[in-house]
Design an enzyme around this catalytic site. Structure first.
Site, PDB file in Angstrom:
ATOM      1  N   PHE A  66      -6.373  10.527   1.036  1.00 19.56           N
ATOM      2  CA  PHE A  66      -5.803  11.127   2.249  1.00 19.56           C
ATOM      3  C   PHE A  66      -5.130  12.462   1.954  1.00 19.56           C
ATOM      4  O   PHE A  66      -5.053  13.338   2.823  1.00 19.56           O
ATOM      5  CB  PHE A  66      -4.788  10.160   2.888  1.00 19.56           C
ATOM      6  CG  PHE A  66      -4.300  10.608   4.228  1.00 19.56           C
ATOM      7  CD1 PHE A  66      -5.100  10.507   5.358  1.00 19.56           C
ATOM      8  CD2 PHE A  66      -3.024  11.148   4.373  1.00 19.56           C
ATOM      9  CE1 PHE A  66      -4.643  10.941   6.600  1.00 19.56           C
ATOM     10  CE2 PHE A  66      -2.561  11.578   5.603  1.00 19.56           C
ATOM     11  CZ  PHE A  66      -3.373  11.467   6.729  1.00 19.56           C
ATOM     12  N   HIS A  97      -8.681   0.820   7.285  1.00 14.66           N
ATOM     13  CA  HIS A  97      -7.960   1.992   6.768  1.00 14.66           C
ATOM     14  C   HIS A  97      -8.913   3.022   6.177  1.00 14.66           C
ATOM     15  O   HIS A  97      -8.738   4.219   6.321  1.00 14.66           O
ATOM     16  CB  HIS A  97      -6.933   1.562   5.706  1.00 14.66           C
ATOM     17  CG  HIS A  97      -7.543   1.303   4.364  1.00 14.66           C
ATOM     18  ND1 HIS A  97      -8.107   0.094   4.032  1.00 14.66           N
ATOM     19  CD2 HIS A  97      -7.705   2.113   3.292  1.00 14.66           C
ATOM     20  CE1 HIS A  97      -8.589   0.168   2.797  1.00 14.66           C
ATOM     21  NE2 HIS A  97      -8.362   1.371   2.334  1.00 14.66           N
ATOM     22  N   PHE A 122     -17.003  17.834  -0.281  1.00 18.05           N
ATOM     23  CA  PHE A 122     -16.589  16.441  -0.030  1.00 18.05           C
ATOM     24  C   PHE A 122     -17.225  15.533  -1.097  1.00 18.05           C
ATOM     25  O   PHE A 122     -18.357  15.079  -0.948  1.00 18.05           O
ATOM     26  CB  PHE A 122     -17.054  16.050   1.379  1.00 18.05           C
ATOM     27  CG  PHE A 122     -16.655  14.664   1.826  1.00 18.05           C
ATOM     28  CD1 PHE A 122     -15.440  14.435   2.451  1.00 18.05           C
ATOM     29  CD2 PHE A 122     -17.515  13.592   1.663  1.00 18.05           C
ATOM     30  CE1 PHE A 122     -15.083  13.157   2.897  1.00 18.05           C
ATOM     31  CE2 PHE A 122     -17.175  12.310   2.106  1.00 18.05           C
ATOM     32  CZ  PHE A 122     -15.958  12.096   2.722  1.00 18.05           C
TER      33      PHE A 122
HETATM   34  C1  DLZ Z   1      -3.453   3.181   0.983  1.00 18.35           C
HETATM   35  C2  DLZ Z   1      -4.789   3.373   0.331  1.00 18.35           C
HETATM   36  C3  DLZ Z   1      -5.709   2.320   0.269  1.00 18.35           C
HETATM   37  C4  DLZ Z   1      -5.391   0.962   0.845  1.00 18.35           C
HETATM   38  N1  DLZ Z   1      -6.894   2.449  -0.328  1.00 18.35           N
HETATM   39  C5  DLZ Z   1      -7.224   3.656  -0.876  1.00 18.35           C
HETATM   40  C6  DLZ Z   1      -8.489   3.832  -1.499  1.00 18.35           C
HETATM   41  O1  DLZ Z   1      -9.338   2.945  -1.609  1.00 18.35           O
HETATM   42  N2  DLZ Z   1      -8.748   5.065  -2.005  1.00 18.35           N
HETATM   43  C7  DLZ Z   1      -7.869   6.126  -1.918  1.00 18.35           C
HETATM   44  O2  DLZ Z   1      -8.194   7.220  -2.384  1.00 18.35           O
HETATM   45  N3  DLZ Z   1      -6.664   5.941  -1.351  1.00 18.35           N
HETATM   46  C8  DLZ Z   1      -6.308   4.760  -0.835  1.00 18.35           C
HETATM   47  N4  DLZ Z   1      -5.096   4.585  -0.242  1.00 18.35           N
HETATM   48  C9  DLZ Z   1      -4.098   5.683  -0.319  1.00 18.35           C
HETATM   49  C10 DLZ Z   1      -4.241   6.773   0.763  1.00 18.35           C
HETATM   50  O3  DLZ Z   1      -5.321   7.631   0.500  1.00 18.35           O
HETATM   51  C11 DLZ Z   1      -2.954   7.612   0.826  1.00 18.35           C
HETATM   52  O4  DLZ Z   1      -2.632   8.076  -0.467  1.00 18.35           O
HETATM   53  C12 DLZ Z   1      -1.770   6.851   1.381  1.00 18.35           C
HETATM   54  O5  DLZ Z   1      -2.074   6.295   2.625  1.00 18.35           O
HETATM   55  C13 DLZ Z   1      -0.509   7.750   1.530  1.00 18.35           C
HETATM   56  O6  DLZ Z   1      -0.769   8.831   2.418  1.00 18.35           O
END
Ligand code: DLZ
Length: 162
Positions: A66, A97, A122
């Site tokens: 994210f 999510h 990407f």
């Molecule tokens: C929270 C989260 C989850 C559940 N899974 C992943 C994932 O599989 N891969 C990834 O890159 N990040 C994940 N995150 C974290 C989110 O990208 C982000 O860092 C948090 O929601 C905080 O903004």
């Protein structure tokens, strides 16, 4: 990326430019660290194989996928690079999510690319399970990090040409 072939991981190296002196930014997420390491190595090795100097590759780490768009924005503000490659791995869990994050990242990176006039790639795996991620990070379906680097080189070449 195709699920039934190696996609861009198999490409004609002779058609690639020599990128000595070109600068690249890589923004890499920390989530799913083993997968990310393989994507990062594939990405850097590909840039170096085509002539990039290791000192011309700037790597920023962000906590999760994210955060890739903001990481890319910070990198673009602080460095003059030919392209930015964003690497992440989103694995589906019990909730949606991953879909929200994937969509936000895709939109965010598109905006950064257009806003800064820099190819913003990407390189995010969006997979159903860990095995699919393994298969696409140096496994039977190639390496998305390699593909992201190839795409970055091709887009940077296009920009330099124009
Ligand atoms: C929270 C989260 C989850 C559940 N899974 C992943 C994932 O599989 N891969 C990834 O890159 N990040 C994940 N995150 C974290 C989110 O990208 C982000 O860092 C948090 O929601 C905080 O903004």
């Amino acid at each position: 990326m195709s699920s039934s072939s190696n996609g861009l991981s198999l490409y004609d190296e002779t058609k690639m430019p020599n990128i000595l002196g070109w600068k690249f930014g890589i923004v890499v997420s920390e989530w799913n660290s083993g997968i990310m390491e393989n994507l990062l190595v594939g990405c850097k090795d590909t840039l170096i194989r085509h002539g990039a100097n290791i000192n011309d590759i700037i790597t920023y780490q962000v906590p999760g996928s994210f955060e890739l768009p903001v990481g890319a924005k910070i990198l673009a503000n602080e460095n003059q690079v030919d392209a930015i490659i964003c690497l992440g791995c989103l694995i589906k869990g019990d909730t949606a999510h991953d879909e929200y994050i994937a969509s936000a990242v895709a939109n965010g990176l598109t905006q950064i690319g257009v806003m800064f006039d820099i190819p913003c790639i990407f390189g995010v795996l969006t997979v159903l399970n860990e095995q699919q991620a393994i298969d696409r990070s140096g496994g039977k379906y190639g390496n998305k990090g390699v593909e992201a680097a190839v795409t970055a080189i091709r887009m940077a070449a296009l920009k330099r040409l124009l």
